[in-house]
Scaffold this motif. Sequence first.
Motif, mmCIF file in Angstrom:
data_model
loop_
_atom_site.group_PDB
_atom_site.id
_atom_site.type_symbol
_atom_site.label_atom_id
_atom_site.label_comp_id
_atom_site.label_asym_id
_atom_site.label_seq_id
_atom_site.Cartn_x
_atom_site.Cartn_y
_atom_site.Cartn_z
ATOM 1 N N LEU A 23 43.978 60.543 -29.925
ATOM 2 C CA LEU A 23 44.888 59.817 -29.286
ATOM 3 C C LEU A 23 44.144 59.461 -27.833
ATOM 4 O O LEU A 23 44.417 58.471 -27.200
ATOM 5 N N PHE A 24 43.440 60.349 -27.310
ATOM 6 C CA PHE A 24 42.936 60.213 -25.948
ATOM 7 C C PHE A 24 42.163 59.160 -25.931
ATOM 8 O O PHE A 24 41.982 58.390 -25.019
ATOM 9 N N ALA A 25 41.085 59.017 -27.134
ATOM 10 C CA ALA A 25 40.087 57.947 -27.179
ATOM 11 C C ALA A 25 40.830 56.708 -27.331
ATOM 12 O O ALA A 25 40.089 55.746 -26.604
ATOM 13 N N ILE A 26 41.681 56.742 -27.984
ATOM 14 C CA ILE A 26 42.523 55.456 -28.270
ATOM 15 C C ILE A 26 43.233 55.046 -26.878
ATOM 16 O O ILE A 26 42.903 53.779 -26.419
ATOM 17 N N LEU A 27 43.563 55.870 -26.041
ATOM 18 C CA LEU A 27 44.373 55.532 -24.763
ATOM 19 C C LEU A 27 43.063 55.115 -23.893
ATOM 20 O O LEU A 27 43.153 53.960 -23.138
ATOM 21 N N LEU A 28 41.796 55.746 -23.859
ATOM 22 C CA LEU A 28 40.567 55.035 -23.162
ATOM 23 C C LEU A 28 40.185 54.033 -23.416
ATOM 24 O O LEU A 28 39.773 53.100 -22.565
ATOM 25 N N VAL A 31 42.686 51.272 -21.926
ATOM 26 C CA VAL A 31 42.412 51.358 -20.616
ATOM 27 C C VAL A 31 41.227 50.490 -20.357
ATOM 28 O O VAL A 31 41.134 49.420 -19.453
ATOM 29 N N TYR A 32 40.204 50.772 -20.945
ATOM 30 C CA TYR A 32 38.713 50.029 -20.825
ATOM 31 C C TYR A 32 39.099 48.580 -21.166
ATOM 32 O O TYR A 32 38.554 47.847 -20.526
ATOM 33 N N SER A 33 39.774 48.202 -22.153
ATOM 34 C CA SER A 33 40.110 46.853 -22.624
ATOM 35 C C SER A 33 40.672 46.148 -21.443
ATOM 36 O O SER A 33 40.494 45.049 -21.124
ATOM 37 N N THR A 37 39.268 42.921 -19.317
ATOM 38 C CA THR A 37 39.944 41.926 -19.396
ATOM 39 C C THR A 37 40.541 41.219 -17.956
ATOM 40 O O THR A 37 40.161 40.153 -17.451
ATOM 41 N N ALA A 38 40.836 42.426 -17.126
ATOM 42 C CA ALA A 38 41.153 41.722 -15.816
ATOM 43 C C ALA A 38 39.804 41.425 -15.062
ATOM 44 O O ALA A 38 39.756 40.269 -14.063
#
Length: 227
Positions: A23-28, A31-33, A37-38
Amino acid sequence: MKHAASHRMQGFTLLEVLGALALFAILLMGVYSGVRTATHTVRSGEAAIERVDQVRSAQQFLRRELAQARAVPLAHTDKGDPIYFKGDAHELRFVAPLPGYLGRLGPQLQALKLVSNGDGTSRLEASFALMPPDGSAPKSLGDPEVLVDHVRDGTFSYRSPDTADRAGDWRNAWDDVRAMPRIVRIVLQLDGTSTWPELDAPLRVDAAAIQGQPADLLQGLQRKTVQ
């Protein structure tokens, strides 16, 4: 009571730890994506703004310099006739003073040219050369300046001066030694989403006026009738 205390001391199972890490990896990754994108959006916006500024600056320069074109010979024909303006679909030459301190050097031979980049696009370059007062060959003032880069297609055209009988016509080349064009049109198709507003730059000086022919010296200015 002993059984409950023993269960609490055991901590998390391996599956629970692995699940939390996943779950932490998916969250990271999310955030990275989002940051990526920004960042891409910001860079794209900055590039678009820079492109618009480049186009605006190039158009302002072209309008100003073409408006200041002078009836000064840039060359002569085999018969000795002066050539005041020379142009085709992808290159043109004329004489005008440069702005600012560079203008103190006197009239400059200016050339605008579409030069291939070798990748299917071109760049619009401006080059400058000093016109020596002794009539010798022009002396280059340095490397050409790139006005607009990544041009997919482009063309120059020229409108002849109006006459009493009819309006001037548009030409793909200008080789008339007796006059200068009334208007220079520069049409470019830029690579990407940026656009180049069609540019019609009037020339104010009529070379025919200095040759004793009945023509207006200032082509682009309205005349006022004195009562």
